[in-house]
Design an enzyme around this catalytic site. Structure first.
Site, PDB file in Angstrom:
ATOM      1  N   GLY A   1       2.226   2.396  10.578  1.00 31.08           N
ATOM      2  CA  GLY A   1       3.550   3.901  10.656  1.00 31.08           C
ATOM      3  C   GLY A   1       4.160   4.438  12.180  1.00 31.08           C
TER       4      GLY A   1
ATOM      5  CD  GLU B   1      -3.148  -2.707   7.418  1.00 30.92           C
ATOM      6  OE1 GLU B   1      -1.958  -2.654   6.767  1.00 30.92           O
ATOM      7  OE2 GLU B   1      -4.153  -2.187   7.193  1.00 30.92           O
TER       8      GLU B   1
ATOM      9  CG  ASN C   1      -1.909   1.209   1.181  1.00 33.90           C
ATOM     10  OD1 ASN C   1      -2.098   1.756   0.310  1.00 33.90           O
ATOM     11  ND2 ASN C   1      -2.476   1.631   2.319  1.00 33.90           N
TER      12      ASN C   1
ATOM     13  CD  GLU D   1      -3.345   4.931   6.782  1.00 35.00           C
ATOM     14  OE1 GLU D   1      -2.946   5.491   4.995  1.00 35.00           O
ATOM     15  OE2 GLU D   1      -2.573   4.886   7.753  1.00 35.00           O
TER      16      GLU D   1
ATOM     17  CE  LYS E   1      -0.271   3.259   5.132  1.00 33.61           C
ATOM     18  NZ  LYS E   1      -0.189   3.244   6.093  1.00 33.61           N
TER      19      LYS E   1
ATOM     20  CG  HIS F   1      -6.211   1.502   4.988  1.00 35.71           C
ATOM     21  ND1 HIS F   1      -5.455   1.986   6.187  1.00 35.71           N
ATOM     22  CD2 HIS F   1      -5.250   0.697   5.402  1.00 35.71           C
ATOM     23  CE1 HIS F   1      -4.479   2.236   6.254  1.00 35.71           C
ATOM     24  NE2 HIS F   1      -3.924   1.021   6.268  1.00 35.71           N
TER      25      HIS F   1
ATOM     26  CB  SER G   1       5.112  -1.706  11.752  1.00 35.55           C
ATOM     27  OG  SER G   1       4.656  -0.106  11.819  1.00 35.55           O
TER      28      SER G   1
END
Length: 268
Positions: free
Chosen positions: A191, A185, A28, A117, A30, A115, A231
């Site tokens: 991140g 996730e 991904n 985000e 992003k 996701h 991560s």
């Protein structure tokens, strides 16, 4: 294929020693044009990915929307290209959205949905994400459906309490499970440099699979691929890949570095 069974608070849990599930790794990107903000930085990353050794897993990458077509036309098979998001309508007055039908016309057959985000920054709800999944199913698009919990949920022992409503929103909108991958996730590991331990990741993946066995069916549970994300890098991928219920990875930052991404793909 052999399996052993152990009991958990979520019921009978099957831990498979051998599986016919094909591992799958996604990168991904992003809102990153490779390691820069230009077409040339995208081209540099694609060149690196094209030089990777053959792996025993399926591989896809998720560039920013405006680079989907150029990456799809320059990246080598068998690496697939995926959108990071779609909307739940074919077309219309939906400024800034992406149509699954238009992606399919471009040859893009995969998309991420849900996701963290999208959930946390853009306020996307389980209801909306379910509608997106239903629409993707209706047009035959492959979906990587993302789920995850926050750090306070993990600390409070409420991981599955948080994941179950997300799983319900997914499962209630799926008719063809062969076109669905689940990406677990933990939000606290995305991140941040923090990573679930291999034991934590395997336990949660096993709980997710057990939930599917109980609520959807044992055949779906046995065949469904569940990725781990958060991560993942070239240093921790081998330990994470050892989990029998971990069928691959959804990779963030490390997918922008071709050598690291290659190592991750080779771990499966």
């Amino acid at each position: 294929r052999r399996s052993r069974m152990k009991a958990t608070r979520f019921g009978a849990q099957f831990v498979r020693r051998f599986s016919s599930r094909t591992p799958i790794v996604g990168g991904n990107w992003k809102l990153n044009a490779g390691n820069g903000i230009t077409k040339s930085s995208i081209a540099e990353l694609v060149t690196g990915l094209n030089g990777m050794k053959e792996a025993k897993c399926q591989i896809f990458v998720c560039p920013p929307t405006l680079y989907l077509e150029s990456v799809a036309s320059t990246i080598d098979a068998p690496i697939m290209v995926s959108s990071q998001n779609i909307y739940c309508k074919q077309k219309g007055a939906f400024t800034g959205e992406t149509s699954a039908d238009m992606l399919l016309d471009m040859g893009i057959e995969w998309t991420l949905i849900g996701h963290s985000e999208r959930r946390d920054i853009f306020g996307e709800t389980d209801e909306l994400l379910g509608e997106k999944i239903a629409y993707a199913q209706s047009v035959g698009m492959n979906v990587v459906a993302c789920i995850g919990e926050h750090k306070e949920d993990r600390v409070a022992g409420k991981t599955m309490d948080v994941l179950v409503p997300q799983l319900e929103a997914i499962s209630s909108n799926v008719t063809d499970w062969s076109k669905v991958v689940i990406a677990y996730e933990p939000v606290w590991a995305i991140g941040t440099g923090l990573t679930a331990t291999p034991e934590q990741a395997q336990e949660t993946h096993a709980d997710i699979r057990t939930w599917f066995s109980t609520n959807v069916g044992s055949k779906v549970a046995d065949e469904l691929r569940i990725q781990y994300g958060g991560s993942v890098n070239d240093k921790n991928c081998d330990a994470l890949a050892a989990g029998p219920d971990i069928d691959g990875f959804l990779v963030g930052g490390a997918s922008l570095k071709a050598p690291a991404f290659e190592t991750i793909c080779q771990a499966l």
